[in-house]
Design a protein around this motif. Structure first.
Motif, PDB file in Angstrom:
ATOM      1  N   LEU A   1       0.363   3.957  -2.826  1.00  0.00           N
ATOM      2  CA  LEU A   1      -0.139   5.293  -2.514  1.00  0.00           C
ATOM      3  C   LEU A   1       0.827   6.377  -2.989  1.00  0.00           C
ATOM      4  CD1 LEU A   1      -1.575   4.707   1.070  1.00  0.00           C
ATOM      5  CD2 LEU A   1      -2.823   4.826  -1.085  1.00  0.00           C
ATOM      6  N   GLN A   2       2.124   6.121  -2.878  1.00  0.00           N
ATOM      7  CA  GLN A   2       3.095   7.128  -3.308  1.00  0.00           C
ATOM      8  C   GLN A   2       3.363   7.056  -4.808  1.00  0.00           C
ATOM      9  OE1 GLN A   2       6.570   7.653  -0.664  1.00  0.00           O
ATOM     10  NE2 GLN A   2       5.523   6.347   0.814  1.00  0.00           N
TER      11      GLN A   2
ATOM     12  N   LEU B   1       0.734  10.351  -3.222  1.00  0.00           N
ATOM     13  CA  LEU B   1       0.837  10.854  -1.853  1.00  0.00           C
ATOM     14  C   LEU B   1       2.304  11.024  -1.476  1.00  0.00           C
ATOM     15  CD1 LEU B   1      -2.170   9.874  -1.764  1.00  0.00           C
ATOM     16  CD2 LEU B   1      -1.746   9.270   0.638  1.00  0.00           C
TER      17      LEU B   1
ATOM     18  N   THR C   1       1.618   9.460   3.682  1.00  0.00           N
ATOM     19  CA  THR C   1       1.471   8.002   3.788  1.00  0.00           C
ATOM     20  C   THR C   1       1.734   7.551   5.217  1.00  0.00           C
ATOM     21  OG1 THR C   1       2.185   7.756   1.485  1.00  0.00           O
ATOM     22  CG2 THR C   1       2.250   5.789   2.876  1.00  0.00           C
TER      23      THR C   1
ATOM     24  N   PRO D   1      -9.617   9.558  -2.852  1.00  0.00           N
ATOM     25  CA  PRO D   1      -8.536   9.302  -1.892  1.00  0.00           C
ATOM     26  C   PRO D   1      -8.864   9.743  -0.469  1.00  0.00           C
ATOM     27  CG  PRO D   1      -7.989  11.169  -3.288  1.00  0.00           C
ATOM     28  CD  PRO D   1      -9.235  10.558  -3.855  1.00  0.00           C
TER      29      PRO D   1
ATOM     30  N   LEU E   1      -9.089  -0.841  -0.753  1.00  0.00           N
ATOM     31  CA  LEU E   1      -7.804  -0.197  -1.034  1.00  0.00           C
ATOM     32  C   LEU E   1      -7.318  -0.541  -2.436  1.00  0.00           C
ATOM     33  CD1 LEU E   1      -5.786   1.564   0.618  1.00  0.00           C
ATOM     34  CD2 LEU E   1      -4.607  -0.547   1.231  1.00  0.00           C
TER      35      LEU E   1
ATOM     36  N   LEU F   1      -9.204   7.199   2.405  1.00  0.00           N
ATOM     37  CA  LEU F   1      -8.052   6.474   2.944  1.00  0.00           C
ATOM     38  C   LEU F   1      -8.015   6.501   4.474  1.00  0.00           C
ATOM     39  CD1 LEU F   1      -5.204   7.440   0.465  1.00  0.00           C
ATOM     40  CD2 LEU F   1      -5.964   5.118   1.024  1.00  0.00           C
TER      41      LEU F   1
ATOM     42  N   ALA G   1       0.825  -1.208   0.000  1.00  0.00           N
ATOM     43  CA  ALA G   1       0.000   0.000   0.000  1.00  0.00           C
ATOM     44  C   ALA G   1       0.858   1.257   0.000  1.00  0.00           C
ATOM     45  CB  ALA G   1      -0.929  -0.005   1.210  1.00  0.00           C
TER      46      ALA G   1
ATOM     47  N   LEU H   1      -0.972   6.992  -6.528  1.00  0.00           N
ATOM     48  CA  LEU H   1      -1.875   8.065  -6.115  1.00  0.00           C
ATOM     49  C   LEU H   1      -1.151   9.380  -5.846  1.00  0.00           C
ATOM     50  CD1 LEU H   1      -4.478   6.284  -3.802  1.00  0.00           C
ATOM     51  CD2 LEU H   1      -4.407   6.517  -6.277  1.00  0.00           C
TER      52      LEU H   1
END
Length: 397
Positions: free
Chosen positions: A229-230, A235, A240, A294, A285, A297, A225, A233
């Motif tokens: 996410l980085q 982030l 994160t 998002p 997720l 989350l 994840a 998405l």
């Protein structure tokens, strides 16, 4: 203070020392790398060497306690751990630091199984859910707070103080062992150090499988994840990492719920709820829907904390409810060894699957979907667990 409270405090202090040693160095790695000229691989072995020492010594802890006594075993463990701290703080090369971390692990690896056996043996079966809640609180708070403490030491002084600072609580724990634990002769026992016959007990072997497939698999889910996410998405690393705050809030709720309802409901409904919550949150997720939403989350990570910790808290209590006093040391060794293997299992498996499927655009979703499926793997065993009425009458002979 009652004897069981004294024994519980000693165990919790030893457990906290182990967790501090695992997590307090995280924020000090850059300073350590600069001063010792370490590669990324060598930095990884600073942590892995400690974990290796823990894993190697756990099977020997129960046998050693049978031969020289639990009090002497704990004192030996604390002496080796303290010596490892002092030598690690004095290391002049990355190779020496890795070696002294192995020594720390060999010492610290005896603290948990031996202290855990003492604490759960001293607690009546009906009160073990309360002890587990205290264990889980330590397991939650120490990893959450210790990296900031280590970073402060590295920024304000030297990374070496991360190790030297561990000497004071180590000495304090040793003083309590000397003052509170009886120094009588060890009781003879015919049980082997790792008594695999205990795995026939449904509560113990199901709890071990739960730990492997829910909190263990979550470690791999968290790695996948973070990369997703980085990398997908967009982030930041800070955002994160900040998602572990709602995770911790969910975990706190799970610990309280497990302590409150374990004796009344038994482990089955709590484990089913935890497995279902984690599996559904992981599937959400992995969903393409999350890319456009998002903001959800925060809720998903709170649910992940709730599901994973509901299973780990309930499993920790269930594992020892039906174990007789004479077998508590062997059961604790099995449990501790399984816990260490669980931490490796999820990361190694899901990391390998992700590495295999990349650079396909669905690689992250596939790895996360596998994590959701593995979370439900213990379902047949959980459904066969006894109800609350039979919970405290399941001894193993």
């Amino acid at each position: 203070m009652p004897f069981r409270s004294k024994v519980s405090l000693i165990f919790l202090m030893g457990f906290a020392l182990d967790l501090l040693n695992l997590f307090v160095l995280n924020s000090a790695y850059p300073a350590l790398q600069r001063q010792l000229g370490a590669s990324v691989t060598q930095l990884g072995w600073v942590g892995n060497a400690y974990m290796l020492g823990l894993t190697l010594i756990i099977p020997l802890g129960n046998g050693l306690a049978q031969r020289i006594g639990e009090r002497a075993t704990l004192l030996l463990s604390l002496a080796l751990f303290g010596l490892g701290c002092a030598l690690a703080g004095s290391a002049r090369s990355i190779e020496a630091l890795i070696g002294w971390r192995l020594l720390q692990g060999l010492g610290g690896g005896l603290l948990i199984p031996v202290g855990q056996a003492l604490a759960y043996r001293a607690c009546p079966a009906s009160e073990r859910a309360g002890l587990t809640s205290r264990v889980m609180m330590v397991a939650l708070l120490v990893p959450a707070l210790s990296p900031a403490l280590g970073g402060l030491m590295a920024d304000q002084g030297d990374w070496r103080w991360v190790f030297f600072a561990l000497l004071a609580p180590t000495l304090a724990c040793a003083a309590l062992v000397l003052a509170w634990l009886p120094g009588g002769r060890p009781q003879p026992s015919a049980r082997p150090a790792l008594d695999l016959r205990l795995l026939r007990q449904p509560l113990l072997h199901t709890a071990m499988l739960i730990y492997l497939c829910v909190p263990g698999v979550f470690m791999g889910i968290n790695l996948v994840a973070a990369l997703y996410l980085q990398g997908t998405l967009g982030l930041s690393a800070t955002a994160t990492g900040g998602l572990m705050l709602p995770w911790a809030a969910g975990a706190l709720a799970a610990i309280a719920l497990s302590r409150w309802r374990f004796n009344a409901l038994g482990p089955r409904p709590l484990l089913l709820a935890g497995m279902g919550i984690q599996s559904l949150a992981v599937l959400a997720l992995a969903s393409p829907w999350l890319v456009a939403h998002p903001g959800w989350l925060v809720l998903l990570y709170a649910l992940l904390g709730l599901g994973s910790s509901l299973c780990s808290s309930t499993a920790q209590t269930a594992a020892f409810v039906a174990i007789p006093e004479a077998a508590m040391g062997a059961a604790s060794a099995l449990w501790s060894l399984n816990r260490q293997l669980s931490f490796f299992f999820g990361v190694a498996l899901l990391g390998a699957v992700l590495d295999w499927r990349l650079p396909e655009p669905t690689a992250y979703a596939q790895a996360l979907a596998l994590g959701a499926a593995l979370t439900l793997l213990p379902l047949p065993w959980v459904l066969r667990l006894p109800g609350a009425g039979a919970l405290f009458v399941q001894p193993v002979e």
